[in-house]
Design a protein around this motif. Structure first.
Motif, short mmCIF file in Angstrom:
data_model
loop_
_atom_site.label_atom_id
_atom_site.label_comp_id
_atom_site.label_asym_id
_atom_site.label_seq_id
_atom_site.Cartn_x
_atom_site.Cartn_y
_atom_site.Cartn_z
N LEU A 1 27.26 68.82 -31.75
CA LEU A 1 26.57 68.76 -30.45
C LEU A 1 25.22 69.46 -30.48
O LEU A 1 24.25 68.96 -29.92
CB LEU A 1 27.44 69.42 -29.37
N THR A 2 25.18 70.62 -31.13
CA THR A 2 23.95 71.42 -31.05
C THR A 2 23.00 71.13 -32.22
O THR A 2 21.82 71.49 -32.15
CB THR A 2 24.28 72.93 -31.05
N LYS A 3 23.54 70.53 -33.29
CA LYS A 3 22.75 70.23 -34.49
C LYS A 3 21.75 71.36 -34.82
O LYS A 3 20.53 71.15 -34.84
CB LYS A 3 21.99 68.91 -34.32
N PRO A 4 22.29 72.56 -35.06
CA PRO A 4 21.37 73.69 -35.26
C PRO A 4 20.72 73.68 -36.64
O PRO A 4 21.27 73.13 -37.58
CB PRO A 4 22.30 74.90 -35.13
N ASN A 5 19.55 74.31 -36.74
CA ASN A 5 18.97 74.58 -38.05
C ASN A 5 19.69 75.78 -38.66
O ASN A 5 19.97 75.81 -39.85
CB ASN A 5 17.48 74.90 -37.93
N ARG A 6 19.96 76.77 -37.77
CA ARG A 6 20.66 77.98 -38.24
C ARG A 6 21.78 78.31 -37.26
O ARG A 6 21.62 78.12 -36.05
CB ARG A 6 19.71 79.18 -38.27
N ASP B 1 12.90 78.75 -32.44
CA ASP B 1 12.16 78.45 -31.20
C ASP B 1 13.11 78.35 -30.02
O ASP B 1 12.82 78.81 -28.93
CB ASP B 1 11.41 77.11 -31.37
N ILE B 2 14.26 77.72 -30.27
CA ILE B 2 15.22 77.49 -29.19
C ILE B 2 16.56 78.14 -29.58
O ILE B 2 17.01 78.00 -30.72
CB ILE B 2 15.45 75.97 -28.98
N ILE C 1 14.55 68.19 -28.25
CA ILE C 1 14.03 69.37 -28.97
C ILE C 1 13.63 68.98 -30.39
O ILE C 1 14.45 68.45 -31.14
CB ILE C 1 15.11 70.49 -29.06
N SER C 2 12.36 69.25 -30.72
CA SER C 2 11.95 68.93 -32.09
C SER C 2 11.71 70.20 -32.90
O SER C 2 11.57 70.16 -34.12
CB SER C 2 10.70 68.05 -32.08
#
Ligand code: AMP
Length: 273
Positions: free
Chosen positions: A135-140, A46-47, A17-18
């Motif tokens: 694990l998820t390295k979220p932006n938010r 987006d995701i 996922i980019s």
């Protein structure tokens, strides 16, 4: 929506996922409070990744870990309807090994209020949230104001460990009669539920007298105690948004918190002033 159960699969997917990732960690038994977090994540990323994991390290001995409500089928239907992309459902053995590096919540903020009643609780919360962030390295990442102390500690962890994740604070969702939604509300009998309404009533009454320029926390507390006189109140507390105790309400910078035991069920609620 794809259901993920292993670390390897989640890491593989995350690598691919980019675009922007919004993450909503939960313990399941999803209600409108959780759904509002998911919807906000859906509208801003987006995701969307949701996790459901009843994290053992944040429960103390004798708490409701074993009987914590589980509704995996209904929960995954809800996530699907909310257009979640990935639902992460790990096992305890997936998340934890033996003799692990531990996370230690800061003393002042984590051993007062909830942390005083539940010593070590926030260490467990931060430990699992840090793992899930890794694990998820979220932006938010989306958290409810309902768990205000947890939210303050997660924000501090992100800051202290330079995690670079935007922590989004989401409003408290309530039933139409004012009761804050909680997975634990299912434990309440009809009578207990009706008694519990005094909690939100006391918070709204506090807001009303603050609106009339009564800023003395002692006076406000007495007023709230009267409204909750039939309940087993654990604490009524006044803090600023940095979670430091206050004696005088500062508008737009205060939180009034309540913890109550109704039968065997502990309920927490708060209002941001
Ligand atoms: P939990 O499943 O109880 O760990 O909660 C997962 C997330 O949902 C946390 O960030 C909570 O603060 C949030 N949450 C729980 N109840 C509510 C509510 N009534 N309104 C808004 N957010 C909530």
């Amino acid at each position: 929506m794809k259901i993920i159960q292993t670390i390897e699969e989640l890491q593989e997917i995350r690598k691919s996922i980019s675009s922007s990732v919004g993450f909503v960690p939960t313990m399941g038994a999803l209600h409108d409070g959780h759904i509002s977090l998911i919807k906000q994540a859906r509208s801003e990323n987006d995701i969307v990744i949701v996790s459901i994991f009843v994290n053992p390290t944040q429960f103390l001995k004798g708490e409701d870990l074993d009987k914590y409500p589980k509704k995996i089928e209904a929960d995954s239907k809800i996530c699907e309807l909310c257009k979640v992309n990935y639902l992460f459902l790990p096992q305890i053995s997936t998340m934890y090994g033996e003799d692990e590096v531990l996370v230690k919540a800061p003393n002042i903020k984590s051993y007062t209020l909830e942390g005083e009643r539940r010593p070590g609780h926030f260490d467990g919360v931060l430990q699992v949230v840090l793992k899930l962030f890794g694990l998820t390295k979220p932006n938010r990442a989306y958290f409810g104001k309902k768990d205000a102390q947890q939210l303050a500690l997660i924000k501090q962890m992100v800051e202290n460990l330079f995690l670079g994740i935007d922590i989004i604070e989401c409003e408290i969702k309530r039933e139409s009669d004012g009761l804050a939604l909680s997975s634990r509300n299912v434990y309440l009998t009809a009578e207990q539920r009706s008694d519990a309404l005094a909690i939100s009533k006391s918070l709204h009454a506090a807001a009303a007298i603050i609106g009339k320029k009564e800023f003395d926390c002692h006076v406000i507390k007495e007023h709230m105690q009267t409204i909750m006189s039939q309940l087993d109140v654990e604490y009524i507390a006044f803090v600023n948004r940095q979670f430091e105790e206050i004696q005088t309400i500062e508008l737009k910078n205060s939180i009034i918190l309540v913890a109550v035991k109704v039968g065997n069920t502990r309920l927490i609620d708060n209002i941001w002033i």
